[in-house]
Design a protein around this motif. Structure first.
Motif, PDB file in Angstrom:
ATOM      1  N   ALA A   1       0.835  -1.212   0.000  1.00 34.03           N
ATOM      2  CA  ALA A   1       0.000   0.000   0.000  1.00 34.03           C
ATOM      3  C   ALA A   1       0.869   1.260   0.000  1.00 34.03           C
ATOM      4  O   ALA A   1       0.399   2.346  -0.310  1.00 34.03           O
ATOM      5  CB  ALA A   1      -0.922  -0.002   1.219  1.00 34.03           C
ATOM      6  N   GLY A   2       2.158   1.103   0.338  1.00 29.16           N
ATOM      7  CA  GLY A   2       3.052   2.265   0.364  1.00 29.16           C
ATOM      8  C   GLY A   2       3.686   2.561  -0.987  1.00 29.16           C
ATOM      9  O   GLY A   2       4.362   3.585  -1.151  1.00 29.16           O
ATOM     10  N   ALA A   3       3.504   1.663  -1.985  1.00 30.37           N
ATOM     11  CA  ALA A   3       4.047   1.931  -3.332  1.00 30.37           C
ATOM     12  C   ALA A   3       3.267   3.089  -3.950  1.00 30.37           C
ATOM     13  O   ALA A   3       2.081   3.270  -3.662  1.00 30.37           O
ATOM     14  CB  ALA A   3       3.889   0.687  -4.195  1.00 30.37           C
ATOM     15  N   THR A   4       3.939   3.864  -4.774  1.00 30.63           N
ATOM     16  CA  THR A   4       3.233   4.992  -5.383  1.00 30.63           C
ATOM     17  C   THR A   4       2.565   4.561  -6.698  1.00 30.63           C
ATOM     18  O   THR A   4       2.957   3.564  -7.321  1.00 30.63           O
ATOM     19  CB  THR A   4       4.169   6.176  -5.685  1.00 30.63           C
ATOM     20  OG1 THR A   4       5.085   5.775  -6.698  1.00 30.63           O
ATOM     21  CG2 THR A   4       4.914   6.632  -4.441  1.00 30.63           C
ATOM     22  N   ILE A   5       1.592   5.359  -7.105  1.00 27.53           N
ATOM     23  CA  ILE A   5       0.917   5.141  -8.382  1.00 27.53           C
ATOM     24  C   ILE A   5       1.963   5.102  -9.504  1.00 27.53           C
ATOM     25  O   ILE A   5       1.922   4.241 -10.393  1.00 27.53           O
ATOM     26  CB  ILE A   5      -0.084   6.299  -8.639  1.00 27.53           C
ATOM     27  CG1 ILE A   5      -1.238   6.242  -7.635  1.00 27.53           C
ATOM     28  CG2 ILE A   5      -0.559   6.335 -10.085  1.00 27.53           C
ATOM     29  CD1 ILE A   5      -2.319   5.240  -7.934  1.00 27.53           C
ATOM     30  N   GLY A   6       2.919   6.032  -9.461  1.00 30.63           N
ATOM     31  CA  GLY A   6       3.954   6.092 -10.502  1.00 30.63           C
ATOM     32  C   GLY A   6       4.781   4.828 -10.539  1.00 30.63           C
ATOM     33  O   GLY A   6       5.013   4.246 -11.614  1.00 30.63           O
TER      34      GLY A   6
END
Ligand SMILES: Cc1cc2nc3c(=O)[nH]c(=O)nc-3n(C[C@H](O)[C@H](O)[C@H](O)COP(=O)(O)OP(=O)(O)OC[C@H]3O[C@@H](n4cnc5c(N)ncnc54)[C@H](O)[C@@H]3O)c2cc1C
Length: 468
Positions: free
Chosen positions: A103-108
């Motif tokens: 959940a901490g990964a970014t959309i980018g």
């Protein structure tokens, strides 16, 4: 800073002196109403007890992603903020339609990983910096809402540590009520630690973008409506200054499917970009904005005459604001407010009236997008119609009163203010704007029986009990 945030700030400092942990200043993207709170880190493999010291925090606990919410959704004055580490669940490749991510990964990060396989997330917000947890919690929408709906529609499953510390896997079939209460639930059901997301085929990291210049808001509304049926991503930029009132630039983009070689996605993901310096003073003012707006119109006019269609990198089309890092610093220390509302179909008159009334404020950025079918999530923002977003410096005279008046109009026509952008809405309007609030509260009470999850937004608006 108003008086209550100042009090909370001082209470935070006192609390900090009695606590072994050290507190940090936290503020939303708009830079208004910051507070001090404690930070805990968790990761996608976290056991329930990993929320550790936060369990005893009577002030409350709330998850925080990248802090892209403009207001006070991801902060709790004097309480604890839980952040999700990216490791060990970095997006590691996408061999099927679905990808499992922290959940901490970014959309980018997720999008660039998918692009190497010719795939992309079906829905992305206007910044690649937001995290997956934040995108689920706000049920974010993109410029393609009429076709793709909002983010939650594409979540296969999510892992939540709920307010009672229980780790749950939620999906549209495994406890769907809890799933939909968490989608759009603004972090108030618990902490999302990981998720499995559907992806879509795009073929390349390029889009065909066309530009049209419009002379009035009515024309802009007509254009956006028409283009939204033929193009993947459509948005309009509006000039609301009195001299040019209603002039718009409508951009419409389609993914480039076909055999052109894919871009080097890794290089793009790590490419350097300009960052706005942090000098604490406003770098924008009405004159500079007027000049910038005039330049934008001239450049759009030139483009429509010479080559109305162009090939563009996907990041320039979908995340144009990310081109200048930390651009919120342009507003200086006092910050700014983004007033984003959804207005239902049939109430276009109210939409134009709102733009006219609020256009008397110094609006530095105004955008309009089309919205499609609403999501199943009770607190999700989009509804069939339109969304108008206006950025105004927080120091603008008459701002707060003008927005209070606008809230009344929005509620009256069945519209709503976007919670992820809000820092000033009053609790009395929330029930009219979010009529499924009680249904959401019932599910939340099951997931967080002792009311441990609290944010400043949730307390201010009485989402989790009576307003403070
Ligand atoms: C330049 C810009 C453009 C934007 N464009 C759009 C747009 O086009 N469409 C749109 O819908 N939004 C847009 N947004 C808003 C943004 O996408 C949302 O506010 C999103 O929630 C931010 O994600 P974040 O990771 O920064 O979360 P934060 O801002 O840190 O938190 C936002 C909310 O999510 C919750 N949250 C965060 N992580 C978790 C987690 N792991 N578990 C549970 N809850 C969590 C927080 O508690 C909080 O309530 C934009 C924001 C910016 C700055």
């Amino acid at each position: 800073m108003g008086s209550w945030p100042r009090v909370t700030y001082l209470v935070g400092i006192l609390k900090d002196m009695c606590d072994e942990r050290s507190s940090q200043f936290q503020v939303g993207f708009g830079g208004v109403a910051g507070v001090r709170s404690f930070t805990e880190w968790a990761d996608a493999a976290s056991r329930p007890d990993a929320l550790g010291a936060s369990a005893d925090d009577v002030r409350g606990v709330i998850a925080r992603g990248a802090g892209c919410a403009y207001g006070d959704a991801a902060q709790r004055g004097g309480g604890t903020v839980v952040r999700i580490a990216k490791t060990p669940h970095q997006p590691s490749g996408a061999t099927s339609d679905a990808i499992e991510v922290s959940a901490g990964a970014t959309i980018g990060e997720v999008c660039w990983t998918l692009l190497r396989h010719g795939r992309f997330l079906p829905v992305v917000p206007g910044t690649a910096r937001a995290t997956i947890g934040g995108a689920i919690a706000a049920d974010v929408h993109g410029k393609n809402h009429p076709h793709a709906g909002s983010f939650g529609a594409h979540v296969v499953s999510l892992d939540l540590i709920d307010g009672s510390g229980t780790r749950r896997r939620l999906s549209k079939t495994e406890d769907p009520e809890a799933f939909w209460a968490t989608v759009g639930g603004m972090g108030l059901t618990g902490v999302i630690v990981s998720a499995t997301l559907n992806s879509t085929t795009v073929g390349s990291a390029l889009v065909w973008e066309s530009t049209a210049l419009t002379a009035s808001i009515d024309e802009t509304v007509r254009r956006v409506r028409a283009l939204s049926t033929t193009h993947d991503h459509v948005a309009a930029w509006l000039d609301l200054r009195s001299r040019a009132f209603g002039t718009g630039v409508v951009t419409a983009a389609n993914h480039l499917h076909g055999s052109l070689p894919r871009e080097d996605c890794k290089a793009r993901a790590s490419s350097s970009r300009l960052v706005c310096p942090n000098i604490g003073l406003p770098l924008l003012g009405p004159r500079r904005v007027a000049l910038a707006n005039a330049a934008k119109i001239v450049s759009a006019r030139r483009r429509t005459r010479r080559a109305p269609e162009r090939l563009l990198g996907i990041e320039s089309a979908l995340w144009p604001l990310d081109g200048l890092g930390e651009w919120n610093r342009l507003y200086g220390k006092a910050g700014f407010v983004q007033y984003q509302v959804a207005i239902p179909d049939g109430a276009e008159g109210a939409l134009v009236q709102l733009a006219t009334d609020l256009g008397r404020l110094p609006v530095y950025l105004a955008t309009l997008k089309r919205l499609g079918t609403a999501s199943a999530a009770p607190l999700s923002f989009p509804l069939p119609g339109w969304t108008l977003a206006l950025d105004v410096p927080a120091t603008a005279p008459g701002l707060w009163a003008a927005l209070d008046t606008a809230d009344g109009t929005v509620a009256e026509v069945g519209g709503r203010v976007y919670l992820a952008k809000d820092v000033r809405l009053k609790a009395r309007h929330v029930r009219a704007m979010y009529p499924r609030l009680d249904e959401w509260r019932e599910v939340r009470a099951r997931l967080d029986p002792s009311g441990r999850m609290k944010s400043d937004l949730g307390c201010r608006l009485g989402l989790i009990g009576s307003a403070t």
